[in-house]
Design a protein around this motif. Structure first.
Motif, short mmCIF file in Angstrom:
data_model
loop_
_atom_site.label_atom_id
_atom_site.label_comp_id
_atom_site.label_asym_id
_atom_site.label_seq_id
_atom_site.Cartn_x
_atom_site.Cartn_y
_atom_site.Cartn_z
N ARG A 1 0.84 -1.19 0.00
CA ARG A 1 0.00 0.00 0.00
C ARG A 1 0.88 1.25 0.00
O ARG A 1 1.88 1.32 0.73
N PHE B 1 -5.87 2.16 5.94
CA PHE B 1 -5.42 1.87 4.57
C PHE B 1 -4.03 1.25 4.60
O PHE B 1 -3.75 0.28 3.87
N LYS B 2 -3.15 1.81 5.42
CA LYS B 2 -1.78 1.29 5.48
C LYS B 2 -1.72 -0.12 6.05
O LYS B 2 -0.79 -0.87 5.75
N GLY C 1 -3.68 -2.57 5.39
CA GLY C 1 -3.93 -3.53 4.34
C GLY C 1 -4.86 -4.65 4.80
O GLY C 1 -5.63 -4.49 5.76
N ASP D 1 -1.93 -4.80 -2.91
CA ASP D 1 -1.18 -3.80 -3.67
C ASP D 1 -2.16 -2.73 -4.15
O ASP D 1 -2.99 -3.00 -5.03
N ALA D 2 -2.07 -1.54 -3.58
CA ALA D 2 -3.02 -0.48 -3.94
C ALA D 2 -2.43 0.89 -3.63
O ALA D 2 -1.60 1.04 -2.72
N LEU E 1 -3.44 4.96 -2.78
CA LEU E 1 -4.44 5.93 -2.36
C LEU E 1 -3.93 7.31 -2.76
O LEU E 1 -2.81 7.69 -2.38
#
Length: 219
Positions: free
Chosen positions: A27, A102-103, A105, A133-134, A136
Motif C-alpha cells: 500500500r 489503509f496502510k 492492508g 497492492d493499492a 491511495l
C-alpha cells in the motif's frame, strides 16, 4: 509559431510509472498538493485513471471531505488566516479512519469521506477494502504541513499563479472563493511547511490540459 506542449496523458502516465516503480508492491499513499484553484482534484482524478490504465488498484480521497465543523473552523474569527491554516481540517479523524487502516492492508476497512462541509454534518461512513497492492491518492491544500509528514510515500505540488487560480474559481462558481483570509493562510503554510521543497514532484499546472514537470535545476 506554435509552442509544443506535452500531452496530459503522457505526463500522468509517466508520473504513475515513476510511483509504481518505487511503490508497486503493498500500500502507498500519494498527495497532490497546491493552493485553492490549483486543480488538485482534477489532476488527482486523472492520475488515478493513469494507474487504472497501468492495471493497478487505486483509491481516491480529498482532504476537503475531512473538514471540521463550521464553528471550529471559524473559532478564531471569520477573517482569521491563522484559523484557515490551523483549524480547517480534522487530521486526527483523517488519520484514524483513512490513513492508518489503509496502510494496514488486508481486510481492514477504511473511509474516504467523513464530513460534508456544505451541510456542516458528519456523513455516514462507507467502509471500503482493497487488495494488498493499492495506491491511495489524496488531493487538497496544506498536505505537506508538519502534522502530515511521514504519511505520504510520494507527494506532488501543483504550481499555478495566484491570478490563474482565482480566475478558475470564479469561472467554477461565479465568484472568487479566495479572500485575504485564504491568501494569507496559504502564505503561513508556505512559510511553515515549505511545500515546494517537501514535494517529490513539482508540476506546472497553469494549463491543466498541458501540465509540465518542473525540475530543480530549472526552477
Amino acid at each position: 509559431m506554435a509552442t509544443w506542449a506535452p500531452a496530459k496523458r503522457d505526463i500522468l502516465d509517466a508520473l504513475a510509472a515513476e510511483i509504481l516503480h518505487n511503490y508497486g508492491k503493498g500500500r502507498a499513499i500519494v498527495a497532490i498538493d497546491g493552493i485553492d484553484g490549483a486543480g488538485t482534484t482534477e489532476f488527482a482524478d486523472d492520475l488515478a485513471t493513469a494507474f487504472k490504465r497501468a492495471g493497478h488498484a487505486v483509491f481516491r480521497a480529498s482532504i476537503a471531505d475531512f473538514q471540521r465543523p463550521r464553528a471550529d473552523r471559524y473559532s478564531r474569527g471569520q477573517d482569521s488566516a491563522e484559523g484557515y491554516y490551523r483549524d480547517t481540517f480534522n487530521y486526527s479523524v483523517f488519520r484514524r479512519v483513512l490513513i492508518e487502516p489503509f496502510k494496514m492492508g488486508g481486510s481492514t476497512g477504511f473511509v474516504t469521506r467523513a464530513f460534508d462541509a456544505v451541510r456542516d454534518i458528519q456523513v455516514e461512513p462507507k467502509w471500503l477494502t482493497g487488495p494488498a497492492d493499492a495506491i491511495l491518492i489524496v488531493d487538497g491544500i496544506f498536505l505537506n504541513r508538519p502534522e502530515l509528514r511521514g504519511i505520504w510515500n510520494y507527494s506532488a505540488w501543483l504550481e499555478v499563479p495566484q491570478d490563474v487560480a482565482e480566475q478558475r474559481l470564479r469561472e467554477g462558481d461565479g465568484s472568487s472563493a479566495i479572500g485575504e483570509r485564504e491568501r494569507t493562510g496559504m502564505q503561513l503554510y508556505r512559510a511553515d511547511a515549505k511545500p515546494t521543497e517537501r514535494a517529490m514532484a513539482l508540476i506546472d499546472n497553469s494549463d491543466p490540459e498541458h501540465p509540465t514537470r518542473i525540475f530543480a535545476d530549472s526552477c
